[in-house]
Design an enzyme around this catalytic site. Structure first.
Site, short mmCIF file in Angstrom:
data_model
loop_
_atom_site.label_atom_id
_atom_site.label_comp_id
_atom_site.label_asym_id
_atom_site.label_seq_id
_atom_site.Cartn_x
_atom_site.Cartn_y
_atom_site.Cartn_z
N HIS A 168 0.85 -1.19 0.00
CA HIS A 168 0.00 0.00 0.00
C HIS A 168 0.89 1.25 0.00
O HIS A 168 1.87 1.31 0.75
CB HIS A 168 -0.90 0.00 1.24
CG HIS A 168 -1.84 1.16 1.27
ND1 HIS A 168 -2.98 1.21 0.49
CD2 HIS A 168 -1.76 2.35 1.92
CE1 HIS A 168 -3.58 2.37 0.69
NE2 HIS A 168 -2.88 3.08 1.54
N GLU A 182 -10.53 -6.56 6.54
CA GLU A 182 -10.64 -5.11 6.60
C GLU A 182 -9.65 -4.49 5.60
O GLU A 182 -8.50 -4.95 5.52
CB GLU A 182 -10.26 -4.65 8.00
CG GLU A 182 -11.16 -3.60 8.57
CD GLU A 182 -10.65 -3.20 9.94
OE1 GLU A 182 -10.43 -2.00 10.14
OE2 GLU A 182 -10.41 -4.11 10.77
N ASP A 209 -6.79 -2.57 3.90
CA ASP A 209 -5.49 -1.97 4.25
C ASP A 209 -5.22 -1.98 5.75
O ASP A 209 -4.72 -1.00 6.32
CB ASP A 209 -5.42 -0.51 3.73
CG ASP A 209 -5.61 -0.42 2.22
OD1 ASP A 209 -5.21 -1.36 1.52
OD2 ASP A 209 -6.13 0.60 1.74
C1 GRF Z 1 1.30 0.69 -6.10
O1 GRF Z 1 1.52 2.04 -5.82
C2 GRF Z 1 0.79 -0.05 -4.90
O2 GRF Z 1 1.23 0.50 -3.69
C3 GRF Z 1 -0.70 0.11 -5.02
O3 GRF Z 1 -0.95 0.05 -6.41
C4 GRF Z 1 0.20 0.48 -7.12
C5 GRF Z 1 0.54 -0.60 -8.11
O4 GRF Z 1 1.52 -0.20 -9.01
N1 GRF Z 1 -1.36 -0.91 -4.26
P1 GRF Z 1 2.12 -1.22 -10.07
O5 GRF Z 1 0.97 -1.76 -10.92
O6 GRF Z 1 2.81 -2.31 -9.32
O7 GRF Z 1 3.06 -0.41 -10.88
#
Ligand code: GRF
Length: 202
Positions: free
Chosen positions: A114, A148, A150
């Site tokens: 995240h 839940e 994140d």
């Molecule tokens: C990332 O910023 C991740 O934290 C979020 O979605 C984005 C995915 O980026 N969950 P990518 O497709 O791996 O470039």
């Protein structure tokens, strides 16, 4: 030779985290094997990247909901991952919430990344939330997935400064550079059996 952790990756977007994980495997920094890549978006970059790496890449039509998979689609994902012998499910930019069918099947074996220092700024566009709030530092978090959003036990975090001239795009790019370091590292800890389910290193 040590046994490699069999992982399945789910993503909806461009797939830069998938690429970082696959590169870490190829460089011998991560003792894992990507058995399958799944996406709920037919033309997602992550599927292209996976195919170019010669991996099994599958589009699973998500059904009629915007924020979750239809039960039949969840079941389909579970079947594909099981058939591929997946031991750990890695969410890499997967934009739908996973529900009971999936989480019961892979209980305690799903991780996510995240783009904020959880528990701050859960939800969508966390880098934009951080910028709008005016924090001086944000970052990224690898955590176990629970019911839940994140909110599961934290495995790894990295801190990223927010700079005066930042735009949402610049800040997200700086966060992503850290994601690409901590996600393979966190998966390696799991592969080595170094984590307890609380997310702490044992
Ligand atoms: C990332 O910023 C991740 O934290 C979020 O979605 C984005 C995915 O980026 N969950 P990518 O497709 O791996 O470039």
């Amino acid at each position: 030779m040590s046994c490699k952790l069999k992982i399945g990756i789910l993503g909806s977007g461009k797939g830069s985290n998938f690429l970082a994980i696959q590169n870490a495997i190829e460089q011998g920094k991560l003792s894992a094997e990507v058995r399958v890549v799944l996406s709920d978006v037919e033309n997602a970059g992550i599927l292209d990247y996976a195919r170019r790496k010669g991996l099994n890449a599958v589009f699973v039509p998500p059904g009629k909901f915007r924020t979750k998979l239809e039960p039949a689609a969840e079941q389909k994902c579970v079947e594909i991952l099981r058939e591929a012998g997946v031991e750990l499910v890695v969410l890499a930019g997967f934009m739908r919430m996973l529900k009971s069918i999936f989480l019961d099947a892979f209980d305690g074996r799903v991780v996510n990344i995240h783009p904020s220092l959880l528990p701050a700024f859960a939800g969508l566009e966390a880098w934009k939330q951080a910028l709008d709030y005016g924090v001086h530092y944000t970052g990224c978090t690898v955590h176990y997935v629970t019911r839940e959003m994140d909110a599961g036990p934290i495995i790894a975090q990295a801190v990223v400064p927010v700079l005066p001239e930042d735009t949402p795009e610049k800040l997200h790019a700086r966060i992503q550079a850290e994601e690409h370091l901590i996600y393979p590292q966190a998966i390696q800890w799991i592969a080595e059996g170094k984590l307890t389910m609380s997310g702490r290193r044992g």
